[in-house]
Write an enzyme that holds these catalytic residues in place. Structure first.
Site, PDB file in Angstrom:
ATOM      1  N   GLN A  27       1.028  -1.002  -0.093  1.00 39.83           N
ATOM      2  CA  GLN A  27       0.052   0.117  -0.073  1.00 39.83           C
ATOM      3  C   GLN A  27       0.689   1.205   0.000  1.00 39.83           C
ATOM      4  O   GLN A  27       0.269   2.809  -0.026  1.00 39.83           O
ATOM      5  CB  GLN A  27      -0.585   0.361   1.200  1.00 39.83           C
ATOM      6  CG  GLN A  27      -1.791  -0.545   0.964  1.00 39.83           C
ATOM      7  CD  GLN A  27      -3.376  -0.552   0.304  1.00 39.83           C
ATOM      8  OE1 GLN A  27      -2.833   0.738  -0.819  1.00 39.83           O
ATOM      9  NE2 GLN A  27      -4.119  -1.230  -0.391  1.00 39.83           N
ATOM     10  N   SER A  47       3.445  -4.930  -4.423  1.00 40.91           N
ATOM     11  CA  SER A  47       2.943  -5.871  -5.819  1.00 40.91           C
ATOM     12  C   SER A  47       2.594  -4.678  -6.823  1.00 40.91           C
ATOM     13  O   SER A  47       2.362  -3.618  -6.813  1.00 40.91           O
ATOM     14  CB  SER A  47       1.408  -6.251  -4.956  1.00 40.91           C
ATOM     15  OG  SER A  47       0.563  -6.646  -5.838  1.00 40.91           O
ATOM     16  N   SER A  48       2.351  -5.425  -8.629  1.00 40.20           N
ATOM     17  CA  SER A  48       2.310  -4.939  -9.124  1.00 40.20           C
ATOM     18  C   SER A  48       0.450  -4.267  -9.232  1.00 40.20           C
ATOM     19  O   SER A  48       0.555  -3.183 -10.282  1.00 40.20           O
ATOM     20  CB  SER A  48       2.477  -5.706 -10.488  1.00 40.20           C
ATOM     21  OG  SER A  48       1.931  -5.478 -11.809  1.00 40.20           O
ATOM     22  N   HIS A  49      -0.340  -5.099  -9.271  1.00 42.02           N
ATOM     23  CA  HIS A  49      -1.573  -4.360  -9.284  1.00 42.02           C
ATOM     24  C   HIS A  49      -1.776  -2.797  -8.445  1.00 42.02           C
ATOM     25  O   HIS A  49      -2.677  -2.133  -9.247  1.00 42.02           O
ATOM     26  CB  HIS A  49      -2.458  -5.759  -9.069  1.00 42.02           C
ATOM     27  CG  HIS A  49      -2.358  -5.719  -7.126  1.00 42.02           C
ATOM     28  ND1 HIS A  49      -2.326  -6.443  -7.126  1.00 42.02           N
ATOM     29  CD2 HIS A  49      -3.817  -5.372  -6.641  1.00 42.02           C
ATOM     30  CE1 HIS A  49      -2.421  -7.147  -5.700  1.00 42.02           C
ATOM     31  NE2 HIS A  49      -3.750  -5.478  -5.372  1.00 42.02           N
ATOM     32  N   THR A  85       8.240 -20.882 -14.007  1.00 45.02           N
ATOM     33  CA  THR A  85       8.587 -19.947 -15.321  1.00 45.02           C
ATOM     34  C   THR A  85       8.823 -18.415 -15.119  1.00 45.02           C
ATOM     35  O   THR A  85       7.522 -18.508 -13.869  1.00 45.02           O
ATOM     36  CB  THR A  85       8.077 -20.221 -16.407  1.00 45.02           C
ATOM     37  OG1 THR A  85       8.230 -21.537 -16.758  1.00 45.02           O
ATOM     38  CG2 THR A  85       8.325 -19.675 -17.893  1.00 45.02           C
ATOM     39  N   CYS A 176      -7.059  -9.167   1.061  1.00 42.94           N
ATOM     40  CA  CYS A 176      -7.320 -10.207   1.628  1.00 42.94           C
ATOM     41  C   CYS A 176      -8.289 -11.054   2.426  1.00 42.94           C
ATOM     42  O   CYS A 176      -8.581 -12.305   2.215  1.00 42.94           O
ATOM     43  CB  CYS A 176      -5.913 -10.354   2.662  1.00 42.94           C
ATOM     44  SG  CYS A 176      -4.823  -9.541   1.566  1.00 42.94           S
TER      45      CYS A 176
END
Length: 242
Positions: A27, A47-49, A85, A176
């Site tokens: 955040q 985190s990307s989002h 991967t 979450c």
């Protein structure tokens, strides 16, 4: 709740006792400056989002010299940190989104402060029963884009559904804990009584949020209060009529 924890003090306290500190910074990343040296964190994750990149991509920082073990023994990818991967397109998109978000961090921060002030002042002017879970004070530091509050007289789940019905997305906790209808561990840690904790809602601003959006949210809250009052009047009429 949006509270910014005093990580520098916590890390200093823990390091004196040979305890490592990991922080979930999803955040705060690209919302406020996050300096690992100043914070003293041994590890942190982002985190990307949260910076408008694709979901399912993130990053972890581990301070050089900190020993760690892979979750799955025998892992070869990413120097043994994580199996599977590598998602190269997702990582590239994450980097691009992070750079874009960080470059306008200061301006967006000021915008969030203005939106927060508009919501709180609007709730006060309209006499809405809204109170902050952690009141603003000189001793509390909060992220301006997250408002953790109680909308009294209504359970958070009901408030969330009413807002959703009118095209506004809020929550009753972090993503979450979605689907969990009991008071969160955060509310329990703050020693909030269960009945009040169930009235908790979490309002988040994004880069596309406008002052008109804030006013629309306040309109919904005001309508809910009027509908509640009308319901009480209807019940009294029925009682007197009978």
């Amino acid at each position: 709740t949006g509270v910014i924890q005093p990580l520098a003090k916590l890390s200093a306290y823990l390091h004196k006792r040979d305890v490592l500190l990991h922080s979930d910074c999803v955040q705060t990343f690209a919302k406020i400056p996050v300096g690992v040296d100043e914070l003293g964190a041994d590890a942190l994750s982002v985190s990307s989002h949260k910076v408008y990149g694709p979901k399912g991509v993130g990053a972890v920082y581990i301070r050089p010299g900190v020993n760690w073990k892979p979750v799955y023994p025998g892992t070869l990818h990413e120097n043994g940190l994580k199996s599977g991967t590598v998602n190269v397109p997702g990582i590239g998109a994450f980097i691009t989104a992070a750079e874009s978000t960080i470059n306008r961090m200061d301006a967006v921060y000021l915008k969030y402060q203005a939106l927060r002030a508009r919501f709180l002042e609007g709730a006060k002017t309209r006499e809405l029963p809204v109170s902050l879970a952690v009141p603003d004070s000189a001793n509390s530091h909060v992220l301006p884009h997250i408002i953790g509050c109680f909308f009294h007289s209504f359970e958070g789940q009901y408030t969330m559904l009413e807002c959703n019905r009118r095209g506004i997305c809020i929550s009753t906790g972090s993503a979450c804990s979605a689907g969990y209808h009991e008071p969160s561990n955060t509310m329990k840690a703050l020693l909030i009584p269960r009945e009040l904790a169930l009235q908790f809602i979490r309002i988040s601003f994004g880069c596309d949020t406008t002052s008109e959006h804030v006013d629309q949210l306040l309109d919904v809250f005001e309508d809910m209060m009027h509908e509640k009052g009308d319901h009480r009047i209807d019940r009294r009429i029925k009682t007197y009529g009978s």
